[in-house]
Motif scaffolding. Structure first.
Motif, mmCIF file in Angstrom:
data_model
loop_
_atom_site.group_PDB
_atom_site.id
_atom_site.type_symbol
_atom_site.label_atom_id
_atom_site.label_comp_id
_atom_site.label_asym_id
_atom_site.label_seq_id
_atom_site.Cartn_x
_atom_site.Cartn_y
_atom_site.Cartn_z
ATOM 1 N N LEU A 39 27.115 -5.659 -13.927
ATOM 2 C CA LEU A 39 28.397 -4.976 -13.791
ATOM 3 C C LEU A 39 28.904 -5.179 -12.365
ATOM 4 C CD1 LEU A 39 30.352 -3.036 -15.348
ATOM 5 C CD2 LEU A 39 29.130 -1.143 -14.248
ATOM 6 N N ILE A 40 30.141 -5.681 -12.253
ATOM 7 C CA ILE A 40 30.769 -5.849 -10.933
ATOM 8 C C ILE A 40 31.773 -4.708 -10.801
ATOM 9 C CG2 ILE A 40 32.163 -7.394 -9.486
ATOM 10 C CD1 ILE A 40 31.023 -9.629 -11.578
ATOM 11 N N ALA A 41 31.468 -3.770 -9.925
ATOM 12 C CA ALA A 41 32.279 -2.552 -9.826
ATOM 13 C C ALA A 41 32.980 -2.518 -8.474
ATOM 14 C CB ALA A 41 31.388 -1.320 -9.995
ATOM 15 N N THR A 42 34.246 -2.146 -8.494
ATOM 16 C CA THR A 42 35.024 -2.081 -7.253
ATOM 17 C C THR A 42 36.184 -1.113 -7.428
ATOM 18 O OG1 THR A 42 36.595 -3.753 -8.008
ATOM 19 C CG2 THR A 42 34.715 -4.582 -6.771
ATOM 20 N N TYR A 43 36.696 -0.624 -6.319
ATOM 21 C CA TYR A 43 38.052 -0.070 -6.306
ATOM 22 C C TYR A 43 38.947 -1.317 -6.309
ATOM 23 C CZ TYR A 43 41.862 3.096 -5.031
ATOM 24 O OH TYR A 43 43.008 3.843 -5.028
ATOM 25 N N PRO A 44 40.125 -1.288 -6.960
ATOM 26 C CA PRO A 44 40.943 -2.501 -7.014
ATOM 27 C C PRO A 44 41.171 -3.115 -5.627
ATOM 28 C CG PRO A 44 41.903 -0.772 -8.366
ATOM 29 C CD PRO A 44 40.738 -0.163 -7.668
ATOM 30 N N LYS A 45 41.239 -4.419 -5.592
ATOM 31 C CA LYS A 45 41.574 -5.240 -4.421
ATOM 32 C C LYS A 45 40.475 -5.315 -3.353
ATOM 33 C CE LYS A 45 44.702 -6.850 -5.397
ATOM 34 N NZ LYS A 45 44.762 -7.706 -6.639
ATOM 35 N N ALA A 46 39.248 -4.984 -3.744
ATOM 36 C CA ALA A 46 38.153 -4.975 -2.759
ATOM 37 C C ALA A 46 37.406 -6.309 -2.689
ATOM 38 C CB ALA A 46 37.182 -3.851 -3.103
ATOM 39 N N GLY A 47 37.759 -7.267 -3.564
ATOM 40 C CA GLY A 47 37.037 -8.538 -3.569
ATOM 41 C C GLY A 47 36.340 -8.801 -4.898
ATOM 42 N N ALA A 134 44.820 -0.968 1.207
ATOM 43 C CA ALA A 134 46.148 -0.377 0.927
ATOM 44 C C ALA A 134 47.222 -1.464 0.907
ATOM 45 C CB ALA A 134 46.474 0.678 1.978
ATOM 46 N N VAL A 135 47.146 -2.378 1.868
ATOM 47 C CA VAL A 135 48.150 -3.448 1.966
ATOM 48 C C VAL A 135 48.058 -4.371 0.752
ATOM 49 C CG1 VAL A 135 48.831 -5.489 3.297
ATOM 50 C CG2 VAL A 135 48.248 -3.360 4.486
ATOM 51 N N SER A 136 46.834 -4.756 0.424
ATOM 52 C CA SER A 136 46.630 -5.649 -0.715
ATOM 53 C C SER A 136 47.105 -5.001 -2.017
ATOM 54 C CB SER A 136 45.141 -6.009 -0.800
ATOM 55 O OG SER A 136 44.905 -6.875 -1.878
ATOM 56 N N ARG A 227 35.814 -20.692 -1.851
ATOM 57 C CA ARG A 227 36.636 -20.505 -0.648
ATOM 58 C C ARG A 227 38.028 -20.035 -1.065
ATOM 59 N NH1 ARG A 227 36.414 -26.126 2.150
ATOM 60 N NH2 ARG A 227 38.643 -25.699 1.954
ATOM 61 N N PHE A 228 38.677 -19.279 -0.194
ATOM 62 C CA PHE A 228 39.998 -18.716 -0.523
ATOM 63 C C PHE A 228 40.973 -19.788 -1.027
ATOM 64 C CE2 PHE A 228 44.338 -17.574 0.618
ATOM 65 C CZ PHE A 228 44.465 -16.341 0.010
ATOM 66 N N ASP A 229 41.092 -20.890 -0.271
ATOM 67 C CA ASP A 229 42.073 -21.919 -0.647
ATOM 68 C C ASP A 229 41.723 -22.576 -1.976
ATOM 69 O OD1 ASP A 229 39.864 -22.902 0.751
ATOM 70 O OD2 ASP A 229 40.903 -24.737 1.334
ATOM 71 N N LYS A 230 40.436 -22.760 -2.226
ATOM 72 C CA LYS A 230 40.002 -23.369 -3.495
ATOM 73 C C LYS A 230 40.334 -22.430 -4.664
ATOM 74 C CE LYS A 230 38.364 -27.399 -2.642
ATOM 75 N NZ LYS A 230 37.032 -27.717 -2.150
ATOM 76 N N MET A 231 40.047 -21.155 -4.477
ATOM 77 C CA MET A 231 40.334 -20.184 -5.543
ATOM 78 C C MET A 231 41.844 -20.052 -5.757
ATOM 79 S SD MET A 231 37.395 -17.242 -5.018
ATOM 80 C CE MET A 231 38.225 -16.053 -6.050
ATOM 81 N N LYS A 232 42.583 -20.091 -4.673
ATOM 82 C CA LYS A 232 44.049 -19.950 -4.779
ATOM 83 C C LYS A 232 44.658 -21.076 -5.610
ATOM 84 C CE LYS A 232 48.207 -19.059 -2.213
ATOM 85 N NZ LYS A 232 48.731 -17.996 -1.444
ATOM 86 N N ILE A 249 57.076 -12.928 -6.485
ATOM 87 C CA ILE A 249 57.102 -11.768 -5.582
ATOM 88 C C ILE A 249 55.917 -11.826 -4.611
ATOM 89 C CG2 ILE A 249 56.981 -9.232 -5.484
ATOM 90 C CD1 ILE A 249 58.471 -9.167 -8.153
ATOM 91 N N SER A 250 54.730 -12.071 -5.131
ATOM 92 C CA SER A 250 53.542 -12.182 -4.273
ATOM 93 C C SER A 250 52.451 -12.875 -5.084
ATOM 94 C CB SER A 250 53.089 -10.776 -3.839
ATOM 95 O OG SER A 250 51.981 -10.842 -2.993
ATOM 96 N N HIS A 251 51.499 -13.464 -4.385
ATOM 97 C CA HIS A 251 50.392 -14.130 -5.080
ATOM 98 C C HIS A 251 49.218 -13.183 -5.254
ATOM 99 C CE1 HIS A 251 51.364 -18.476 -5.367
ATOM 100 N NE2 HIS A 251 52.355 -18.062 -4.601
ATOM 101 N N PHE A 252 48.423 -13.411 -6.322
ATOM 102 C CA PHE A 252 47.185 -12.640 -6.476
ATOM 103 C C PHE A 252 46.268 -12.962 -5.294
ATOM 104 C CE2 PHE A 252 42.879 -11.861 -7.744
ATOM 105 C CZ PHE A 252 42.957 -10.652 -8.403
ATOM 106 N N MET A 253 46.076 -14.248 -5.048
ATOM 107 C CA MET A 253 45.314 -14.684 -3.879
ATOM 108 C C MET A 253 46.330 -14.716 -2.735
ATOM 109 S SD MET A 253 42.182 -15.409 -5.007
ATOM 110 C CE MET A 253 41.597 -16.308 -3.591
ATOM 111 N N ARG A 254 46.518 -13.610 -2.080
ATOM 112 C CA ARG A 254 47.662 -13.434 -1.173
ATOM 113 C C ARG A 254 47.360 -13.976 0.218
ATOM 114 N NH1 ARG A 254 49.378 -9.426 2.210
ATOM 115 N NH2 ARG A 254 47.258 -8.629 2.021
ATOM 116 N N LYS A 255 46.456 -13.275 0.961
ATOM 117 C CA LYS A 255 46.117 -13.746 2.312
ATOM 118 C C LYS A 255 44.613 -13.883 2.510
ATOM 119 C CE LYS A 255 50.006 -12.319 5.165
ATOM 120 N NZ LYS A 255 50.399 -11.480 6.312
ATOM 121 N N GLY A 256 43.858 -12.974 1.894
ATOM 122 C CA GLY A 256 42.402 -13.047 1.992
ATOM 123 C C GLY A 256 41.881 -12.845 3.403
ATOM 124 N N LYS A 257 42.459 -11.894 4.118
ATOM 125 C CA LYS A 257 42.097 -11.703 5.530
ATOM 126 C C LYS A 257 41.589 -10.281 5.805
ATOM 127 C CE LYS A 257 44.205 -15.230 8.114
ATOM 128 N NZ LYS A 257 44.474 -16.124 7.055
#
Ligand code: PPS
Length: 292
Positions: A39-47, A134-136, A227-232, A249-257
């Motif tokens: 099980l991969i558990a996260t709060y949304p946007k955590a990776g 929050a930003v993501s 890697r971020f760019d490969k996944m994007k 509007i925005s990408h799912f793989m947005r900035k990754g920073k």
């Protein structure tokens, strides 16, 4: 998806949710986990997607023609998701023929179906600092019509601070899972910031938790592919096939920073947030980094 109406938040047993994630509740709660499920558990946007794809490549390899045609949603079903226009997360998980089955959830720890604990499944929890998250999450709300209307950044930040967000309060989520981890050796608790700083080291720790020993070549291949760019640029992974998301509007793989919050929080917002954060986290031993 032009006519898709954004959902409203509902108070569900004290946690803010939307209908999409509770309308299959009985099936979710009765889900029969198997001992080798992960099980991969996260709060949304955590990776979530990052770690999901690392695990996908670890267990099923890169040159796997059967999986190459499947989106990440099909490879790693999102357990509680139930949109009318696609199979539910429970159905997708039940249809998996692989071993292990990789399953994603954003549920707070007390909502996790009990069979995962009874079967002693391994759980990988990924946490990300509250500000970048929050930003993501804000940009994800803007582009994802399956989520409530975000409003402008300052009202979104206020709601986030107050815990009026899908899947509830970030504070409750990260702390709830952290507390559970103290008594449950089957939980591996990771941080997005550690992954961003040294993905190789975090990969090794993950493998050790899962008792798998990939070759050096395989490790290299996995880290290269995730890697971020490969996944994007990977249409099966970057969520571009999901109809409710508007990539204009925005990408799912947005900035990754780590540290992108600095381009969004005003000085005043940051001060207010820090004060509130101190109060909410005063009894927690969890420590986050907002820069690396
Ligand atoms: S979701 O919707 O909850 O499943 O989203 P989740 O996958 O948890 O989080 C998406 C954010 O993770 C970033 N991401 C990565 N960052 C660095 N490296 C890699 N490989 C990577 N993969 C995903 C993604 O860009 C989102 O963060 P932001 O800050 O919005 O860019």
């Amino acid at each position: 998806m032009e006519s898709f109406t954004r959902p409203e938040l509902i108070d569900f047993q004290g946690v803010s949710m939307t209908d999409t994630f509770i309308n299959d509740w009985e099936n979710i709660q009765n889900f029969k986990a198997r001992p080798d499920d992960i099980l991969i558990a996260t709060y949304p946007k955590a990776g979530t997607t990052w770690v999901s794809y690392i695990l996908d490549l670890l267990y099923f390899g890169k040159k796997n023609p059967e999986r190459e045609t499947l989106s990440i949603y099909e490879r790693v079903p999102f357990l509680e998701m139930n949109f009318s226009f696609m199979d539910s997360g429970v159905q997708l998980a039940e249809n998996l023929t692989t071993s292990p089955r990789l399953i994603k959830t954003h549920l707070p720890v007390h909502f996790v179906p009990k069979s995962f604990w009874e079967q002693k499944c391994k759980v990988v929890y990924v946490a990300r600092n509250a500000k970048d998250l929050a930003v993501s999450f804000y940009h994800f709300h803007r582009m994802n019509k399956g989520l409530p209307e975000p409003g402008d950044w300052s009202s979104f930040l206020q709601n986030y601070t107050d815990g009026k967000m899908l899947f509830g309060s970030w504070y409750d989520h990260v702390n709830g899972w952290w507390e559970k981890k103290q008594t449950c050796p089957n939980i591996h608790y990771m941080f997005y910031e550690d992954l961003a700083e040294d993905v190789g080291l975090e990969f090794d720790k993950l493998c050790s938790f899962l008792s798998v020993s990939p070759s050096i070549e395989k490790k290299k291949e996995i880290l290269e592919g995730t890697r971020f760019d490969k996944m994007k640029n990977n249409s099966m992974i970057n969520h571009s096939v999901v109809p409710v998301m508007d990539f204009k509007i925005s990408h799912f793989m947005r900035k990754g920073k780590v540290g992108d919050w600095k381009t969004h929080f005003t000085v005043a917002q940051n001060e207010v947030f820090d004060e509130h954060y101190k109060t909410k986290m005063k009894d927690s031993t969890l420590k986050f980094r907002t820069e690396i």
